[in-house]
Write an enzyme that holds these catalytic residues in place. Structure first.
Site, PDB file in Angstrom:
ATOM      1  N   LYS A 186      28.289  72.088  23.733  1.00  0.00           N
ATOM      2  CA  LYS A 186      27.031  72.754  23.299  1.00  0.00           C
ATOM      3  C   LYS A 186      26.311  73.412  24.455  1.00  0.00           C
ATOM      4  O   LYS A 186      25.664  74.454  24.292  1.00  0.00           O
ATOM      5  CB  LYS A 186      26.083  71.772  22.585  1.00  0.00           C
ATOM      6  CG  LYS A 186      25.856  70.441  23.276  1.00  0.00           C
ATOM      7  CD  LYS A 186      26.871  69.448  22.799  1.00  0.00           C
ATOM      8  CE  LYS A 186      27.028  68.279  23.724  1.00  0.00           C
ATOM      9  NZ  LYS A 186      26.823  67.008  23.078  1.00  0.00           N
ATOM     10  N   VAL A 210      27.419  70.101  17.572  1.00  0.00           N
ATOM     11  CA  VAL A 210      26.098  69.776  17.017  1.00  0.00           C
ATOM     12  C   VAL A 210      26.201  68.540  16.130  1.00  0.00           C
ATOM     13  O   VAL A 210      26.935  68.530  15.139  1.00  0.00           O
ATOM     14  CB  VAL A 210      25.524  70.955  16.189  1.00  0.00           C
ATOM     15  CG1 VAL A 210      24.120  70.618  15.699  1.00  0.00           C
ATOM     16  CG2 VAL A 210      25.504  72.236  17.010  1.00  0.00           C
ATOM     17  N   LYS A 223      21.545  72.121  21.156  1.00  0.00           N
ATOM     18  CA  LYS A 223      21.898  72.030  19.728  1.00  0.00           C
ATOM     19  C   LYS A 223      20.883  72.792  18.875  1.00  0.00           C
ATOM     20  O   LYS A 223      21.251  73.442  17.889  1.00  0.00           O
ATOM     21  CB  LYS A 223      21.972  70.561  19.321  1.00  0.00           C
ATOM     22  CG  LYS A 223      23.147  69.838  19.972  1.00  0.00           C
ATOM     23  CD  LYS A 223      23.013  68.336  19.850  1.00  0.00           C
ATOM     24  CE  LYS A 223      24.199  67.612  20.454  1.00  0.00           C
ATOM     25  NZ  LYS A 223      23.965  66.168  20.633  1.00  0.00           N
ATOM     26  N   GLY A 246      29.633  59.563  20.217  1.00  0.00           N
ATOM     27  CA  GLY A 246      30.695  58.560  20.302  1.00  0.00           C
ATOM     28  C   GLY A 246      32.051  59.241  20.167  1.00  0.00           C
ATOM     29  O   GLY A 246      32.174  60.283  19.509  1.00  0.00           O
TER      30      GLY A 246
HETATM   31  N1  LIG Z   1      30.497  61.826  23.967  1.00  0.00           N
HETATM   32  C1  LIG Z   1      29.990  62.277  22.839  1.00  0.00           C
HETATM   33  O1  LIG Z   1      29.505  61.521  22.000  1.00  0.00           O
HETATM   34  C2  LIG Z   1      30.003  63.726  22.546  1.00  0.00           C
HETATM   35  C3  LIG Z   1      30.390  64.668  23.471  1.00  0.00           C
HETATM   36  N2  LIG Z   1      30.373  65.995  23.157  1.00  0.00           N
HETATM   37  C4  LIG Z   1      30.812  66.991  24.109  1.00  0.00           C
HETATM   38  O2  LIG Z   1      32.198  66.830  24.316  1.00  0.00           O
HETATM   39  C5  LIG Z   1      32.550  67.202  25.637  1.00  0.00           C
HETATM   40  C6  LIG Z   1      33.244  66.040  26.327  1.00  0.00           C
HETATM   41  O3  LIG Z   1      32.368  64.943  26.324  1.00  0.00           O
HETATM   42  P1  LIG Z   1      32.853  63.484  26.751  1.00  0.00           P
HETATM   43  O4  LIG Z   1      34.235  63.257  26.311  1.00  0.00           O
HETATM   44  O5  LIG Z   1      31.786  62.568  26.298  1.00  0.00           O
HETATM   45  O6  LIG Z   1      32.780  63.624  28.329  1.00  0.00           O
HETATM   46  P2  LIG Z   1      33.598  62.804  29.432  1.00  0.00           P
HETATM   47  O7  LIG Z   1      32.884  63.005  30.706  1.00  0.00           O
HETATM   48  O8  LIG Z   1      33.879  61.435  28.955  1.00  0.00           O
HETATM   49  O9  LIG Z   1      34.995  63.595  29.437  1.00  0.00           O
HETATM   50  C7  LIG Z   1      35.206  64.810  30.076  1.00  0.00           C
HETATM   51  C8  LIG Z   1      36.544  64.710  30.751  1.00  0.00           C
HETATM   52  O10 LIG Z   1      36.922  65.987  31.221  1.00  0.00           O
HETATM   53  C9  LIG Z   1      37.504  65.820  32.485  1.00  0.00           C
HETATM   54  N3  LIG Z   1      37.414  67.066  33.234  1.00  0.00           N
HETATM   55  C10 LIG Z   1      36.325  67.669  33.717  1.00  0.00           C
HETATM   56  N4  LIG Z   1      36.662  68.773  34.406  1.00  0.00           N
HETATM   57  C11 LIG Z   1      37.999  68.853  34.352  1.00  0.00           C
HETATM   58  C12 LIG Z   1      38.940  69.757  34.892  1.00  0.00           C
HETATM   59  N5  LIG Z   1      38.564  70.788  35.629  1.00  0.00           N
HETATM   60  N6  LIG Z   1      40.248  69.562  34.651  1.00  0.00           N
HETATM   61  C13 LIG Z   1      40.645  68.508  33.912  1.00  0.00           C
HETATM   62  N7  LIG Z   1      39.804  67.604  33.382  1.00  0.00           N
HETATM   63  C14 LIG Z   1      38.485  67.783  33.602  1.00  0.00           C
HETATM   64  C15 LIG Z   1      36.713  64.699  33.142  1.00  0.00           C
HETATM   65  O11 LIG Z   1      37.439  64.104  34.187  1.00  0.00           O
HETATM   66  C16 LIG Z   1      36.502  63.760  31.956  1.00  0.00           C
HETATM   67  O12 LIG Z   1      37.542  62.820  31.843  1.00  0.00           O
HETATM   68  C17 LIG Z   1      31.240  67.626  26.320  1.00  0.00           C
HETATM   69  O13 LIG Z   1      31.080  69.010  26.173  1.00  0.00           O
HETATM   70  C18 LIG Z   1      30.190  66.897  25.488  1.00  0.00           C
HETATM   71  O14 LIG Z   1      28.939  67.534  25.514  1.00  0.00           O
HETATM   72  C19 LIG Z   1      29.984  66.445  21.925  1.00  0.00           C
HETATM   73  C20 LIG Z   1      29.591  65.567  20.971  1.00  0.00           C
HETATM   74  C21 LIG Z   1      29.544  64.140  21.209  1.00  0.00           C
HETATM   75  N1  LIG Z   2      25.163  63.012  24.410  1.00  0.00           N
HETATM   76  C1  LIG Z   2      25.191  63.501  23.078  1.00  0.00           C
HETATM   77  C2  LIG Z   2      26.580  63.429  22.544  1.00  0.00           C
HETATM   78  C3  LIG Z   2      26.742  64.196  21.341  1.00  0.00           C
HETATM   79  O1  LIG Z   2      26.489  65.393  21.254  1.00  0.00           O
HETATM   80  C4  LIG Z   2      24.288  62.657  22.215  1.00  0.00           C
HETATM   81  O2  LIG Z   2      23.852  61.608  22.670  1.00  0.00           O
HETATM   82  O3  LIG Z   2      23.988  63.078  21.088  1.00  0.00           O
HETATM   83 NA    NA Z   3      28.880  68.301  13.766  1.00  0.00          NA
END
Ligand SMILES: NC(=O)C1=CN([C@@H]2O[C@H](COP(=O)(O)OP(=O)(O)OC[C@H]3O[C@@H](n4cnc5c(N)ncnc54)[C@H](O)[C@@H]3O)[C@@H](O)[C@H]2O)C=CC1
Ligand SMILES: N[C@@H](CC=O)C(=O)O
Ligand code: NA
Length: 465
Positions: free
Chosen positions: A122, A149, A222, A319
């Site tokens: 986002k 979102v 969002k 999550g």
């Molecule tokens: N965690 C959540 O509940 C939610 C997350 N998101 C979105 O999803 C995306 C991922 O979030 P998460 O999984 O929570 O983050 P995270 O930090 O757990 O995972 C991101 C991963 O990408 C890897 N990474 C970063 N740069 C890299 C590169 N250049 N090459 C290879 N790997 C690389 C990191 O090492 C990490 O393992 C973000 O955009 C976040 O805003 C969206 C909705 C919910």
């Molecule tokens: N960090 C965000 C993850 C989902 O978008 C949140 O807490 O809602």
């Molecule tokens: Na959604």
């Protein structure tokens, strides 16, 4: 940025048995909280997903930063640290790294090759959406972002597609799971803000830098995305008025409860006669309002449309597993589009309505203040509000209150204030009728200069009344 010369193959519809059809190749960028769940689900549910698509979905690789780290359920041979090379092999690129670069460059590289993109990013969409959508249009490829979102909740698709025949007037809701979890823990467990944030990180709700959650950047991104979709107008994160929950104290949470409210971080996007506006801020929500019952990392979004009337969307907003569900929905949809050689509905910004400044917002407020407990002070305070055109709904004085209010001990005067020796201090809780943000700000400034006012303890918006 160099892009590979040949576009990825688009498998044609086929009468052959599923396993003999040309697979749709899926590349995953990032294997963190969400990426690892997407990888696992893609591998575990491959036969079902393939059957829904009409061709096998093949995970061709997972780009990671650290090749030596074991990834549960993901075969080591799928891991690569060469994200660009991986992008160049795929029909669908799933970006789950987060942040601006290299995510932006890799998405543009994929689109330039004609590959479809699914992202949950986002921050990137709210800052650089137009560039990405133009690239997707030029490539006639999908750029899908349901997970960006409100996590698992289907909200992007309903607003963009199901409501395409209606006029949306307002979108209001809880769109950040971390802050909802934190406020809920503060309210129900008496937990301190920092401890609750740490716990949200452990549970995989928070962004890589939880400041994005706590200071409202994530919710603002969002809100920008929802406002853009709802009003067919480009709204960037920089046009969203933003206030996070960092300043919320246990006292605020306590007073919310005493006065019949719950504190929530809300995102609000609305259409007025003059244009559209979007804002994110903590707000007091009445305890009998449906948003008050949204607990933990759950999200809820209300959409008010001209024909449909009010709609409510509710579910897990953060999550790994819930978010992976939304990602996979987009992957299946993008794969289906590729099989028929088409492109799903994309951004529509034709209305291009003016985006209004934040001080045009109109809402109700609760102002808590401490004043010298003398005759006439209440009239002076009321006079200041009247002078600024802010109408009072209720005034409560703590000492005069019976259950659920308890008598409050007089607190310390504000630094610099010189109360009379032993002067009693009264706590006032004023709830206003709807007022313009600019009028309320001027009122608060005037109250701060009023002699009997010892301290403005808090100013909070009231929504959902
Ligand atoms: N965690 C959540 O509940 C939610 C997350 N998101 C979105 O999803 C995306 C991922 O979030 P998460 O999984 O929570 O983050 P995270 O930090 O757990 O995972 C991101 C991963 O990408 C890897 N990474 C970063 N740069 C890299 C590169 N250049 N090459 C290879 N790997 C690389 C990191 O090492 C990490 O393992 C973000 O955009 C976040 O805003 C969206 C909705 C919910
Ligand atoms: N960090 C965000 C993850 C989902 O978008 C949140 O807490 O809602
Ligand atoms: Na959604």
């Amino acid at each position: 940025m160099p892009a590979a010369a040949s576009p990825p193959a688009v498998p044609a519809p086929s009468d052959a048995p599923l396993h003999e059809r040309t697979p749709v190749r899926v590349a995953l960028l990032g294997c963190g909280v969400v990426g690892s769940q997407v990888a696992n689900l893609l591998l575990e549910q491959s036969p079902d997903l393939g059957a829904r698509v009409g061709a096998p979905l093949q995970l061709v690789g997972v780009a990671v930063r650290d090749l030596t780290r074991p990834r549960d359920g993901v075969p080591a041979e799928l891991l690569t640290d060469d994200a660009e090379a991986l992008v160049d092999t795929a029909d669908i690129v799933v970006e789950l790294m987060g942040g601006i670069e290299p995510a932006r460059g890799l998405i543009l590289r994929a689109l330039a090759r004609g590959a479809s993109v699914v992202t949950a990013n986002k921050q990137l969409l709210a800052e650089q959406g137009p560039v990405l959508f133009e690239a997707a249009d030029a490539a006639r490829a999908d750029l899908s972002f349901e997970a960006a979102v409100a996590g698992a909740i289907p909200i992007v698709r309903p607003v963009r597609e199901s409501l395409a025949g209606d006029q949306v007037n307002r979108v209001l809701g809880i769109v950040n799971g971390t802050t909802n979890y934190v406020l809920d823990e503060m309210t129900t467990q008496g937990m301190d803000l920092d401890d609750a944030v740490k716990r949200a990180q452990e549970l995989g709700y928070a962004e890589a830098d939880p400041t994005a959650d706590v200071d409202g950047f994530d919710a603002a991104a969002k809100a920008a995305i929802l406002a853009s979709l709802a009003f067919h107008t480009r709204v960037s994160i920089h046009q969203v008025a933003r206030e996070g929950i960092r300043g919320i104290t246990s006292d605020d949470v306590d007073w919310a409860r005493r006065t019949g409210y719950v504190l929530k971080l809300l995102a609000i996007a609305e259409r007025t006669g003059e244009g559209v506006a979007a804002r994110v801020h903590p707000a007091l929500v009445p305890t009998d309002h449906p948003l008050a019952a949204v607990r933990g990392a759950f999200n809820a979004v209300f959409v008010e449309a001209e024909g449909a009337g009010p709609l409510m969307f509710y579910g897990q907003g953060a999550g790994g597993r819930p978010t992976a569900s939304a990602v996979l929905g987009d992957v299946v949809s993008a794969a289906r589009d590729r099989l028929i050689g088409g492109k799903g509905p994309q951004e529509s910004a034709y209305a291009s309505l003016p985006v209004l400044p934040s001080d045009a917002a109109v809402t109700r407020y609760q102002v808590r203040l401490e004043v010298a407990d003398r005759t006439g002070v209440l009239a002076q305070v009321a006079g200041v509000l009247a002078e600024h055109g802010v109408s009072i709904d209720t005034v409560r004085q703590s000492e005069a209150l019976t259950a659920p209010f308890e008598a409050e001990p007089a607190s310390e005067p504000a630094p610099g204030a010189v109360p009379d020796e032993g002067e009693p201090v009264a706590r006032l809780v004023i709830t206003t009728h709807a007022a313009r943000e600019a009028s309320l700000a001027a009122t608060v400034a005037a109250l701060e200069g009023l002699e009997p006012v010892r301290q403005i303890t808090s100013v909070l918006r009231v929504e959902g009344v």
